[in-house]
Design a protein around this motif. Structure first.
Motif, PDB file in Angstrom:
ATOM      1  N   GLY A   4       0.724  -1.003   0.063  1.00  0.00           N
ATOM      2  CA  GLY A   4      -0.014   0.046  -0.002  1.00  0.00           C
ATOM      3  C   GLY A   4       0.836   1.328  -0.039  1.00  0.00           C
ATOM      4  N   GLU A   5       0.202   2.270   0.338  1.00  0.00           N
ATOM      5  CA  GLU A   5       0.779   3.469   0.174  1.00  0.00           C
ATOM      6  C   GLU A   5       1.391   4.038   1.507  1.00  0.00           C
ATOM      7  OE1 GLU A   5      -1.862   6.618  -1.272  1.00  0.00           O
ATOM      8  OE2 GLU A   5      -1.142   8.062   0.210  1.00  0.00           O
ATOM      9  N   ALA A   6       0.769   4.265   2.675  1.00  0.00           N
ATOM     10  CA  ALA A   6       1.602   4.737   3.887  1.00  0.00           C
ATOM     11  C   ALA A   6       0.896   4.498   4.880  1.00  0.00           C
ATOM     12  CB  ALA A   6       1.855   6.325   4.001  1.00  0.00           C
ATOM     13  N   PRO A   7       1.087   4.315   6.219  1.00  0.00           N
ATOM     14  CA  PRO A   7       0.261   4.156   7.326  1.00  0.00           C
ATOM     15  C   PRO A   7      -0.641   5.455   7.531  1.00  0.00           C
ATOM     16  CG  PRO A   7       2.486   3.974   8.051  1.00  0.00           C
ATOM     17  CD  PRO A   7       2.422   4.489   6.717  1.00  0.00           C
ATOM     18  N   TYR A  31      -5.075   4.962  12.446  1.00  0.00           N
ATOM     19  CA  TYR A  31      -4.867   3.691  13.151  1.00  0.00           C
ATOM     20  C   TYR A  31      -3.814   2.733  12.822  1.00  0.00           C
ATOM     21  CZ  TYR A  31      -9.836   5.078  13.879  1.00  0.00           C
ATOM     22  OH  TYR A  31     -10.944   5.569  14.365  1.00  0.00           O
ATOM     23  N   GLU A  32      -3.190   2.841  11.690  1.00  0.00           N
ATOM     24  CA  GLU A  32      -2.027   1.987  11.584  1.00  0.00           C
ATOM     25  C   GLU A  32      -0.829   2.541  12.401  1.00  0.00           C
ATOM     26  OE1 GLU A  32      -4.015   3.295   9.064  1.00  0.00           O
ATOM     27  OE2 GLU A  32      -4.912   1.278   8.659  1.00  0.00           O
ATOM     28  N   ASP A  33      -0.777   3.915  12.472  1.00  0.00           N
ATOM     29  CA  ASP A  33       0.310   4.516  13.287  1.00  0.00           C
ATOM     30  C   ASP A  33       0.081   4.393  14.797  1.00  0.00           C
ATOM     31  OD1 ASP A  33       2.376   6.749  13.541  1.00  0.00           O
ATOM     32  OD2 ASP A  33       0.565   7.740  14.673  1.00  0.00           O
ATOM     33  N   PRO A  55       0.017  -2.383   9.383  1.00  0.00           N
ATOM     34  CA  PRO A  55      -0.626  -1.701   8.165  1.00  0.00           C
ATOM     35  C   PRO A  55      -2.217  -2.187   8.043  1.00  0.00           C
ATOM     36  CG  PRO A  55       1.068  -3.508   7.500  1.00  0.00           C
ATOM     37  CD  PRO A  55       0.953  -3.090   8.878  1.00  0.00           C
ATOM     38  N   PHE A  56      -2.815  -1.461   7.398  1.00  0.00           N
ATOM     39  CA  PHE A  56      -4.228  -1.741   6.897  1.00  0.00           C
ATOM     40  C   PHE A  56      -5.165  -2.486   8.240  1.00  0.00           C
ATOM     41  CE2 PHE A  56      -2.206  -1.489   2.893  1.00  0.00           C
ATOM     42  CZ  PHE A  56      -3.117  -0.612   2.007  1.00  0.00           C
ATOM     43  N   VAL A  57      -5.233  -1.694   8.985  1.00  0.00           N
ATOM     44  CA  VAL A  57      -6.186  -1.999  10.314  1.00  0.00           C
ATOM     45  C   VAL A  57      -7.362  -1.055  10.358  1.00  0.00           C
ATOM     46  CG1 VAL A  57      -4.359  -3.249  11.593  1.00  0.00           C
ATOM     47  CG2 VAL A  57      -4.695  -0.800  12.021  1.00  0.00           C
ATOM     48  N   ALA A  75       2.673  -4.678   3.449  1.00  0.00           N
ATOM     49  CA  ALA A  75       3.498  -3.665   3.927  1.00  0.00           C
ATOM     50  C   ALA A  75       3.138  -2.432   2.922  1.00  0.00           C
ATOM     51  CB  ALA A  75       4.968  -4.186   3.404  1.00  0.00           C
ATOM     52  N   ASN A  76       3.642  -1.382   3.270  1.00  0.00           N
ATOM     53  CA  ASN A  76       3.592  -0.042   2.293  1.00  0.00           C
ATOM     54  C   ASN A  76       4.824   0.422   1.958  1.00  0.00           C
ATOM     55  OD1 ASN A  76       0.703   0.429   3.143  1.00  0.00           O
ATOM     56  ND2 ASN A  76       1.500   0.620   5.203  1.00  0.00           N
ATOM     57  N   ILE A  77       4.611   1.465   1.198  1.00  0.00           N
ATOM     58  CA  ILE A  77       5.880   2.331   0.484  1.00  0.00           C
ATOM     59  C   ILE A  77       6.591   3.022   1.765  1.00  0.00           C
ATOM     60  CG2 ILE A  77       6.506   4.078  -1.121  1.00  0.00           C
ATOM     61  CD1 ILE A  77       5.988   1.926  -2.643  1.00  0.00           C
ATOM     62  N   TYR A 135      -6.828  -1.010  -7.635  1.00  0.00           N
ATOM     63  CA  TYR A 135      -7.203   0.037  -7.026  1.00  0.00           C
ATOM     64  C   TYR A 135      -6.666  -0.196  -5.559  1.00  0.00           C
ATOM     65  CZ  TYR A 135      -9.604   2.142 -11.057  1.00  0.00           C
ATOM     66  OH  TYR A 135      -9.756   2.414 -12.438  1.00  0.00           O
ATOM     67  N   HIS A 136      -6.535   1.069  -4.705  1.00  0.00           N
ATOM     68  CA  HIS A 136      -6.572   0.965  -3.171  1.00  0.00           C
ATOM     69  C   HIS A 136      -7.896   0.934  -2.700  1.00  0.00           C
ATOM     70  CE1 HIS A 136      -5.301   2.328   0.692  1.00  0.00           C
ATOM     71  NE2 HIS A 136      -4.249   2.364   0.343  1.00  0.00           N
ATOM     72  N   PRO A 137      -7.688  -0.176  -1.449  1.00  0.00           N
ATOM     73  CA  PRO A 137      -9.024  -0.284  -0.923  1.00  0.00           C
ATOM     74  C   PRO A 137      -9.805   1.245  -0.618  1.00  0.00           C
ATOM     75  CG  PRO A 137      -7.322  -1.332  -0.005  1.00  0.00           C
ATOM     76  CD  PRO A 137      -6.801  -0.946  -0.919  1.00  0.00           C
TER      77      PRO A 137
END
Ligand code: URA
Length: 242
Positions: A101-104, A107-109, A114-116, A140-142, A214-216
């Protein structure tokens, strides 16, 4: 040269590199705003690094946890200043399928995973739609740290953080990488092509099958495009079944 003058020189060089990247980042942001082309990112040369496709699952687990320790100390791009947690990645170190994905986000931070958030819940459904469990893939993310107010990653952050992701890919060696959204697809393919044009097609990333979709988070805003992602993810499922 004495060790103290060597270290001063290294510090000076690092400062110069960071200031060049700041300049580049401003240029890219400006050019994006005005719709001009921006400079393609230089491909990162992984040719000379030791290939790790021979690693066992235990070795992959160890290599990832060593890398995670290093990434948790990373302060290169400055996003560390606002982070609660580094969001390294989660899942099976020996996964056949890896999502990028892109970035946290918020919620991810907070959770360090990731992706929570809402987009993450949709990603979990997408994964389950092809008969897999979230724990069976790697996510994971970029960027490993949250950009303030969830703004788009800038060029400096992408350039400084992508090597961490490349190392993760090198260790995991998935059979397929599924890029979620514009940033992941454009960064790893080193292209400016729109996600609408890239999605649903297989590309190669360093010898690994690579399929953008596409991104969710985009799907939450555009639910009519869920059927396109369903068609994309079925291609991944069919490739993995082969
Ligand atoms: N969006 C992303 O791209 N990554 C996350 O981890 C969460 C939301």
């Amino acid at each position: 040269m004495s060790s103290s003058s060597k270290s001063t020189r290294i510090q000076k060089t690092n400062a110069e590199i960071l200031s060049l990247l700041d300049g580049l980042s401003d240029k890219v942001d400006l050019e994006r705003k005005f719709g001009a082309d921006y400079l393609p990112l230089a491909p990162i040369d992984t040719q000379n690094e030791r290939k790790t496709d021979e690693l066992s699952k235990t070795e992959k687990t160890k290599a990832l946890s060593k890398l995670e320790k290093q990434v948790k100390k990373c302060t290169k791009c400055g996003l560390c200043e606002g982070r609660t947690n580094v969001v390294f990645g989660v899942g099976d170190p020996d996964a056949d399928l890896m999502f990028v994905g892109e970035a946290p986000g918020y919620y991810e931070d907070v959770q360090g995973e990731p992706f929570v958030g809402r987009a993450g819940q949709l990603l979990t459904k997408i994964i389950e739609s092809i008969g897999l469990k979230r724990e069976e893939v790697y996510i994971a993310n970029i960027l490993k740290c949250r950009p303030p107010e969830n703004r788009n990653p800038n060029a400096k952050e992408i350039v400084l953080c992508t090597p961490h992701l490349i190392k993760q890919i090198e260790i995991i060696r998935p059979k397929v990488i599924c890029a979620l959204g514009t940033f992941a697809a454009q960064t790893l393919l080193d292209t400016k092509e729109a996600i609408g044009k890239l999605r649903g097609k297989f590309f190669e990333y360093q010898g690994t099958k690579f399929l953008p979709t596409y991104h969710p988070a985009y799907l939450l805003r555009n639910p009519n495009d869920k059927k396109k992602v369903w068609s994309d993810i079925k291609k991944v499922r069919d490739y993995l079944k082969k």
